[in-house]
Design a protein around this motif. Structure first.
Motif, short mmCIF file in Angstrom:
data_model
loop_
_atom_site.label_atom_id
_atom_site.label_comp_id
_atom_site.label_asym_id
_atom_site.label_seq_id
_atom_site.Cartn_x
_atom_site.Cartn_y
_atom_site.Cartn_z
N UNK A 119 0.88 -1.17 0.00
CA UNK A 119 0.00 0.00 0.00
C UNK A 119 0.92 1.23 0.00
N UNK A 120 0.36 2.41 0.10
CA UNK A 120 1.20 3.59 -0.06
C UNK A 120 1.51 4.29 1.26
N UNK A 121 1.41 3.57 2.39
CA UNK A 121 1.75 4.21 3.67
C UNK A 121 3.26 4.15 3.87
N UNK A 122 3.94 5.22 3.45
CA UNK A 122 5.40 5.27 3.48
C UNK A 122 5.95 5.05 4.89
N UNK A 123 7.05 4.30 4.96
CA UNK A 123 7.71 4.06 6.24
C UNK A 123 7.12 2.89 7.01
N UNK A 124 5.92 2.49 6.65
CA UNK A 124 5.28 1.33 7.32
C UNK A 124 4.31 0.67 6.36
N UNK A 125 4.77 0.45 5.13
CA UNK A 125 3.88 -0.07 4.08
C UNK A 125 3.53 -1.54 4.36
N UNK A 126 2.29 -1.89 4.04
CA UNK A 126 1.86 -3.28 4.17
C UNK A 126 1.93 -3.95 2.80
N UNK A 127 2.35 -5.20 2.78
CA UNK A 127 2.42 -5.93 1.52
C UNK A 127 1.01 -6.28 1.08
N UNK A 128 0.64 -5.92 -0.14
CA UNK A 128 -0.71 -6.25 -0.63
C UNK A 128 -0.65 -7.35 -1.69
N UNK A 129 0.50 -7.51 -2.34
CA UNK A 129 0.64 -8.56 -3.34
C UNK A 129 2.12 -8.79 -3.63
N UNK A 130 2.45 -10.02 -4.00
CA UNK A 130 3.83 -10.33 -4.38
C UNK A 130 3.80 -11.03 -5.72
N UNK A 173 1.26 0.21 -5.79
CA UNK A 173 0.63 0.08 -7.10
C UNK A 173 -0.16 1.34 -7.42
N UNK A 174 -0.74 1.96 -6.40
CA UNK A 174 -1.55 3.17 -6.63
C UNK A 174 -0.68 4.36 -7.01
N UNK A 175 0.32 4.66 -6.20
CA UNK A 175 1.11 5.88 -6.43
C UNK A 175 2.34 5.61 -7.28
N UNK A 176 2.66 4.34 -7.50
CA UNK A 176 3.88 3.96 -8.25
C UNK A 176 5.14 4.50 -7.57
N UNK A 177 5.03 4.79 -6.27
CA UNK A 177 6.19 5.29 -5.53
C UNK A 177 6.88 4.15 -4.79
N UNK A 178 8.15 4.39 -4.43
CA UNK A 178 8.90 3.41 -3.67
C UNK A 178 8.50 3.51 -2.20
N UNK A 179 8.28 2.38 -1.57
CA UNK A 179 7.87 2.36 -0.16
C UNK A 179 8.84 1.52 0.66
N UNK A 180 8.85 1.72 1.98
CA UNK A 180 9.59 0.81 2.85
C UNK A 180 8.61 0.20 3.86
N UNK A 181 8.95 -1.01 4.31
CA UNK A 181 8.00 -1.80 5.10
C UNK A 181 8.05 -1.50 6.59
N UNK A 182 9.10 -0.75 7.00
CA UNK A 182 9.21 -0.45 8.43
C UNK A 182 9.86 -1.59 9.21
#
Lengths: 407, 407
Positions: free
Chosen positions: A84-95, A120-129
């Protein structure tokens, strides 16, 4: 690392490696960020931090290549870690590890940047925290139907207790995912709850082992799993108690003199929740009929105590309690074992052991496979040793203790 | 940097910034690579190096955000920098800055990682090689139809000569792309040929200016371009000679006693080309009728001389020359000016100026807008000053000289 990975490949296994950033890289990058901005934009912080794994994975791939094996590194997005697009604590939605699969089919060793993905929504790079790299490893293992997901740390595996607290703790050859979750949630630091929970839900077998020794560690088994052959014969019978966890990271807050009318407890915990604190144990004393007032105590991480206290103080008149008592000298001792489901008398053993050493129990909470008690912090280590012995968990030898894991 | 960018945005311009890696980042990463592998896999090396710009662009975006302006950073692939798959020296094949355009339309300042792109075929991350960041900037400017592409370095702009060689060189307010290419190809270090060539082909106006001063630098004008208004009135007439370039980086190789039969020159330069050397000037003496043999001299970068010599020596008997003479004490002086197309007598002025100072000319080569001569390296600076004066290029004041650009 490269040597270990190549050895595994030599055995004929397909190998996918999820890496973290090297040493202090992440801290150094955070340093740089704080120099240019007090509150860096989360999107940009993720862009910055994700470069750490990029560096380590490229270097690892080079090292493997230079040993004559083909290795290919992939970023989180290249490996199909969709979040998802919650930066710094993104949740995996698909692999969707299409490229990983291709590379494996072509005989390459695959190195994936842990801790990162892309939205997938913002096409931005995220980290999982926190625990992100472990979670990446487990998520890839699930998506690729791997036989096992080995998670390396600086300890040999999961012990019946923290060897630094209970010197003759034994290393467990296997532990169930449920037990591991309870142990991790109650102080065991070897594995991240998040990774274990993901493994449990997706049926991934975790092998927790040491970076510093090639010996077998501990297998974390989900429903219907059995550890590899060389484990056969061991633990014919399910142990009643698997381990004793200790935790000094919590504080206790007591709300004194709460009007004993319906909904007051709800009010209090609504306030605490809104302050962002994660409440663990809760105890409500029996109300003193005379006063019509009661005390409510709860535990939470020390770091979250002050915020919660401020929030509660702000609503004192509305809730109508007398005062707040803060206690950060507590220790939590938890006894965990899947066997508790089918055996009675487990708690009796615990209370008896504690009473013989004169340790006072301040709070009690239980789950299907766990009993936790809050005691004075100073009593925790001694209590753990006694309880560990009382359940017959003591080993003959002292466990090897490395520098504590950084986690 | 952030402040300059924000000021530009305040003026109402859309701003897109292409960044390089900070300081020695790239060298440090190359160091790490060489520690794990003597010849790192090019794909992994690009993966590694591309993290450098990631770090600087994220930090820059944070700095801008902290000044109250929205900034978004994009990697080469996010910015649509599509290249071929030749790692380490990728060529740009297409630029599709969809996300950059979106961000601009939403009022954001865009920071793009210079020097990197991704291959459409292999979907791998690539780097553009030498001059990559400048080329990224120009390519984005072209794709976005930018009014101007500002390229920052540690010098104020393009000078009529290298101020470190000719103290009273003047800063040019404008220079044509053709002239800039000749100057760059013949020793001027301010701009990379690759970026200028891309700008010329795609009609991008380059403004070469200094990181350390806010003054106007030099506009590099393509066909039909005119510099912004504040340049009006200057240079009503096209100057015959725009600048004098000096170059001490070349060496001269002379192949002595080549049989004067057809095809021998071709043989020699086939061998040199195969050795990977880039030949610049070539001079063949008139053959001495008596011997039926001739000498062929050519210049090439000093770094490539030894390989070329080895290659030639290996084929001595086949080619049938007498010996090889290596001379790395040469200097090249070039006079560049679009006016040469329409004015005669330009070379006469050059030769006369040189003869008055007793400088011996060893080789000569010309293009439509350039005359180059090879002289002794020790004579180069003096020759440049005399020639610079002879063409009336001297300024009244001495040019400010910063530490030479790292390029």
């Amino acid at each position: 690392m490269a040597k270990r990975i190549v050895d595994a490949r030599r055995k004929g296994d397909d190998v996918v490696v999820a890496v973290s950033a090297m040493g202090d890289t992440t801290d150094e990058l955070l340093d740089l960020a704080s120099q240019v901005s007090p509150i860096p934009a989360p999107r940009e912080l993720d862009m910055l931090l994700s470069s750490g794994e990029r560096i380590s994975m490229a270097l690892l791939a080079m090292a493997i290549n230079s040993m004559g094996f083909e290795a290919r590194s992939f970023t989180g997005s290249q490996a199909g870690m969709i979040t998802d697009s919650s930066h710094g604590a993104a949740r995996i939605v698909d692999v969707t590890p299409v490229r990983v699969r291709e590379a494996l089919d072509e005989g390459a060793i695959v190195i994936v940047a842990g801790f990162q993905g892309f939205s997938r929504d913002t096409r931005d790079i995220t980290t999982l925290g926190r625990g992100g790299s472990d979670t990446t490893a487990v998520a890839l293992a699930a998506a690729l139907n791997a036989d096992v997901c080995e998670i390396y740390s600086d300890v040999d595996g999961i012990f019946t207790a923290d060897p630094r607290v209970v010197p003759n703790a034994r290393k467990l050859t296997t532990v169930t995912a449920e037990e591991m979750l309870e142990l991790a949630a109650n102080g065991a630091k070897v594995l991240y709850i998040r990774a274990v929970e993901y493994a449990r839900r997706h049926g991934v077998m975790i092998h927790a082992r040491s970076t510093f020794s090639s010996g077998v560690g501990t297998y974390v088994l989900g429903a219907g799993m059995t550890a590899p052959d060389h484990q056969e014969g061991e633990e014919m019978e399910e142990p009643i108690v698997t381990g004793v966890a200790t935790d000094l990271s919590q504080a206790k807050i007591t709300v004194v003199g709460v009007p004993d009318v319906p909904g007051k407890a709800a009010d209090i915990f609504k306030i605490v929740a809104k302050s962002g604190a994660n409440v663990d144990m809760i105890v409500q004393n029996v109300s003193a009929a005379a006063t019509g007032r009661t005390d409510i105590s709860f535990t939470l991480p020390k770091a979250e105590a002050s915020t919660a206290l401020r929030a509660l103080a702000g609503e004192q008149t509305e809730v109508g309690f007398d005062k707040l008592v803060h206690d950060d000298q507590i220790g939590k001792l938890s006894v965990v074992g899947a066997g508790m489901r089918t055996h009675s008398g487990v708690s009796a053993t615990l209370f008896e052991a504690l009473s013989t050493t004169g340790v006072n129990i301040e709070m009690i909470s239980t789950s299907e496979i766990r009993i936790s008690v809050v005691v004075r912090g100073d009593d925790l280590a001694g209590a753990a040793r006694v309880v560990h012995a009382a359940y017959g968990l003591d080993g003959d030898t002292e466990a090897v203790v490395y520098a504590g894991t950084g986690r």
